[in-house]
Design an enzyme around this catalytic site. Structure first.
Site, PDB file in Angstrom:
ATOM      1  N   SER A  97       0.843  -1.200   0.000  1.00 11.95           N
ATOM      2  CA  SER A  97       0.000   0.000   0.000  1.00 11.95           C
ATOM      3  C   SER A  97       0.873   1.241   0.000  1.00 11.95           C
ATOM      4  O   SER A  97       1.975   1.245   0.568  1.00 11.95           O
ATOM      5  CB  SER A  97      -0.902   0.011   1.243  1.00 11.95           C
ATOM      6  OG  SER A  97      -1.568   1.268   1.368  1.00 11.95           O
ATOM      7  N   TYR A 110      -1.066  -0.231   9.760  1.00 10.71           N
ATOM      8  CA  TYR A 110      -1.239  -0.701   8.379  1.00 10.71           C
ATOM      9  C   TYR A 110       0.007  -0.402   7.546  1.00 10.71           C
ATOM     10  O   TYR A 110       0.474  -1.237   6.770  1.00 10.71           O
ATOM     11  CB  TYR A 110      -2.473  -0.026   7.790  1.00 10.71           C
ATOM     12  CG  TYR A 110      -2.909  -0.520   6.438  1.00 10.71           C
ATOM     13  CD1 TYR A 110      -3.211  -1.858   6.227  1.00 10.71           C
ATOM     14  CD2 TYR A 110      -3.062   0.359   5.367  1.00 10.71           C
ATOM     15  CE1 TYR A 110      -3.638  -2.314   4.978  1.00 10.71           C
ATOM     16  CE2 TYR A 110      -3.503  -0.077   4.128  1.00 10.71           C
ATOM     17  CZ  TYR A 110      -3.780  -1.410   3.937  1.00 10.71           C
ATOM     18  OH  TYR A 110      -4.198  -1.854   2.714  1.00 10.71           O
TER      19      TYR A 110
END
Length: 249
Positions: A97, A110
């Site tokens: 990501s 994350y």
């Protein structure tokens, strides 16, 4: 051969294949001739619990997110690596990501997990190349439950998330499936980002600039010489939205 399915005779395991990006990859892989194993626990965004329906967003714990994304990627890779080594071929497509590659507010857990996956994928590419195994990363721009954890406190942040909500997972599947095919036999150790119809080859860490003192460094000389010399090449505290600042094509 013209018209031949890209994944004929191959078995593809798609984790998180019950919905979103994973579902689109599973469907396209099957359409390209693969036997697809659909694997989806149906858990919440933090990996807690299991449900047949999409879970509501909840407080995301750092350790749980790292376990789901980074350790989950390792466990699946570890199991597949043994088979790939025995058969002398195989391909991994890991999902990272821009929260980790570039940065975002409010996503330390994350970001850490997703950047860890980049290191895992590169290590697999290096260590398993001699067995005919490839490994690449894809960073998708598409709406998901995890994208939903980005804070939306300002109007600009709200507008950005609204744009992401319009990006469907079907745009991510073609590159992901291609990287599994024999046609991608020379592609390994790379990081790609996909945003609607745009594909980006992402950079990887390399030295930018260096300084040298034959007598070595002290805290004072670091402050007076090293940091001023290097400061012009410092990265600013960019977020993903600062780098991808134009509307998706």
């Amino acid at each position: 051969m013209a018209g031949e399915a890209a994944l004929d005779g191959k078995v593809v395991v798609v984790t998180g294949a019950g919905r979103g990006i994973g579902r689109e990859i599973a469907l396209l892989a099957a359409a390209e001739g693969a036997k697809v194993v659909v694997n989806d626990l149906g858990g919440a965004a933090d990996g807690d619990g299991a449900s047949a329906a999409p879970a509501e967003m909840s407080v995301v714990d750092f350790e749980l997110v790292v376990k789901v994304h980074l350790l989950g990627s390792f466990y699946v890779s570890h199991a597949a690596a043994r088979l790939f080594r025995e058969q002398g071929s195989g391909a991994f497509v890991h999902f990272t990501s821009t929260s980790g590659l570039i940065g975002n507010f409010g996503q330390a857990n994350y970001a850490a997990a997703k950047l860890g996956i980049v290191g895992l994928s590169k290590s697999i590419a290096l260590d398993m190349a001699r067995f005919g195994v490839r490994s690449n990363c894809v960073s998708p721009f598409a709406w998901s439950r995890l994208i939903g954890t980005i804070p939306t406190q300002t109007e600009a942040e709200k507008a950005r998330v609204q744009r992401l909500q319009a990006m469907g997972p079907e745009k991510i599947a073609p590159l992901s499936v291609f990287l599994l095919a024999d046609a991608a036999k020379d592609v390994t150790g790379q990081i790609f980002a996909v945003r609607m119809n745009e594909i980006f080859l992402m950079g990887q860490s390399r030295p930018l600039r260096s300084v040298h003192r034959s007598e070595g460094w002290t805290c004072r000389s670091l402050a007076e010489h090293a940091m001023p010399a290097l400061k012009g090449s410092f990265y600013p505290l960019d977020r993903s939205a600062d780098i991808f600042s134009w509307d998706a094509v």
